[in-house]
Scaffold this motif. Structure first.
Motif, PDB file in Angstrom:
ATOM      1  N   LEU A 149      50.397  18.478  -2.522  1.00  0.00           N
ATOM      2  CA  LEU A 149      50.829  17.089  -2.692  1.00  0.00           C
ATOM      3  C   LEU A 149      49.815  16.250  -2.191  1.00  0.00           C
ATOM      4  O   LEU A 149      49.336  15.206  -3.110  1.00  0.00           O
ATOM      5  CB  LEU A 149      52.197  16.768  -2.198  1.00  0.00           C
ATOM      6  N   GLU A 150      49.107  16.410  -1.287  1.00  0.00           N
ATOM      7  CA  GLU A 150      48.047  15.566  -0.472  1.00  0.00           C
ATOM      8  C   GLU A 150      46.814  15.837  -1.413  1.00  0.00           C
ATOM      9  O   GLU A 150      46.093  14.534  -1.621  1.00  0.00           O
ATOM     10  CB  GLU A 150      47.780  16.159   0.928  1.00  0.00           C
ATOM     11  N   ARG A 151      46.425  16.823  -1.854  1.00  0.00           N
ATOM     12  CA  ARG A 151      45.145  16.902  -2.693  1.00  0.00           C
ATOM     13  C   ARG A 151      45.498  16.820  -4.033  1.00  0.00           C
ATOM     14  O   ARG A 151      44.545  16.061  -4.642  1.00  0.00           O
ATOM     15  CB  ARG A 151      44.763  18.516  -2.404  1.00  0.00           C
ATOM     16  N   ASN A 152      46.442  17.326  -4.664  1.00  0.00           N
ATOM     17  CA  ASN A 152      46.461  17.303  -6.155  1.00  0.00           C
ATOM     18  C   ASN A 152      46.924  16.208  -6.512  1.00  0.00           C
ATOM     19  O   ASN A 152      46.948  15.905  -8.115  1.00  0.00           O
ATOM     20  CB  ASN A 152      47.250  18.449  -6.670  1.00  0.00           C
ATOM     21  N   ILE A 153      47.844  15.296  -6.191  1.00  0.00           N
ATOM     22  CA  ILE A 153      48.549  14.137  -6.476  1.00  0.00           C
ATOM     23  C   ILE A 153      47.940  12.912  -5.547  1.00  0.00           C
ATOM     24  O   ILE A 153      47.237  12.038  -6.340  1.00  0.00           O
ATOM     25  CB  ILE A 153      50.203  14.000  -6.497  1.00  0.00           C
ATOM     26  N   LEU A 154      48.321  12.825  -4.520  1.00  0.00           N
ATOM     27  CA  LEU A 154      48.069  11.619  -3.747  1.00  0.00           C
ATOM     28  C   LEU A 154      46.316  11.350  -3.701  1.00  0.00           C
ATOM     29  O   LEU A 154      45.808  10.243  -4.119  1.00  0.00           O
ATOM     30  CB  LEU A 154      48.369  11.578  -2.329  1.00  0.00           C
TER      31      LEU A 154
END
Length: 191
Positions: A149-154
């Motif tokens: 979530l942190e890397r690939n979206i946010l």
């Protein structure tokens, strides 16, 4: 004053869910300190699951998703909360994020190079709850869903810095009380 959007990612609308309590505690504390708060409860939204790249790129944006996008554009800080289900975020939260993070809203393709990040200038806090001990999730499972979530979206859309809170052992009333206090402090400080 900070403009905050809280995305409550628990798919069950039952008010007794701990994630809802955490979201409410953060919101109440932030408002108490004078921050502007909007809440998005995905359990109460109406949107379809995307089934193709064409839908994602060019399909109509459902009204609830459009409202969420506008709230995110107004925000300076996002708080995303979800329970860990089968080692990942619940499918409804993932479907919501896929709907929200469309090209031309969250990022823009360029002729050459990496896409332009359109959500830069916003920070985030991700709060994940689970039954297992938080350290076990972090070290044995390497917190893979959180990192994704942190890397690939946010991060991909420009949101930074990203902080997180991993809350394990949520069946314990004592642990819940301690975490509600910690989340209240984060809400007061808009972190």
């Amino acid at each position: 004053m900070t403009r905050i959007v809280i995305i409550d990612g628990h798919p069950d609308p039952s008010p007794e869910r701990f994630v809802h309590g955490l979201a409410g505690t953060y919101a109440d504390a932030a408002r108490e300190r004078g921050h502007e708060v909007e809440r998005i409860e995905i359990a109460k939204l109406d949107f379809p699951v995307l089934r193709s790249q064409a839908q994602w790129q060019d399909g109509p944006v459902p009204q609830d998703i459009e409202h969420a996008q506008q709230a995110i554009l107004r925000a300076q800080h996002l708080v995303i909360l979800y329970p860990l289900w089968l080692g990942d975020m619940p499918a409804l939260l993932k479907a919501f994020l896929e709907q929200v993070a469309r090209p031309s809203f969250a990022f823009r393709y360029k002729e050459k190079g990496l896409p332009e990040k359109l959500l830069s200038g916003r920070s985030a806090r991700v709060i994940v709850t689970m039954g297992m001990p938080g350290l076990f999730y972090r070290f044995f499972y390497r917190a893979h869903s959180l990192k994704s979530l942190e890397r690939n979206i946010l991060g991909f859309t420009g949101i930074a810095p990203i902080r997180h809170s991993v809350i394990g052992g949520v069946e314990s009333a004592e642990r819940r009380d301690r975490w509600l206090s910690r989340i209240r402090d984060l809400g007061l400080r808009a972190l």
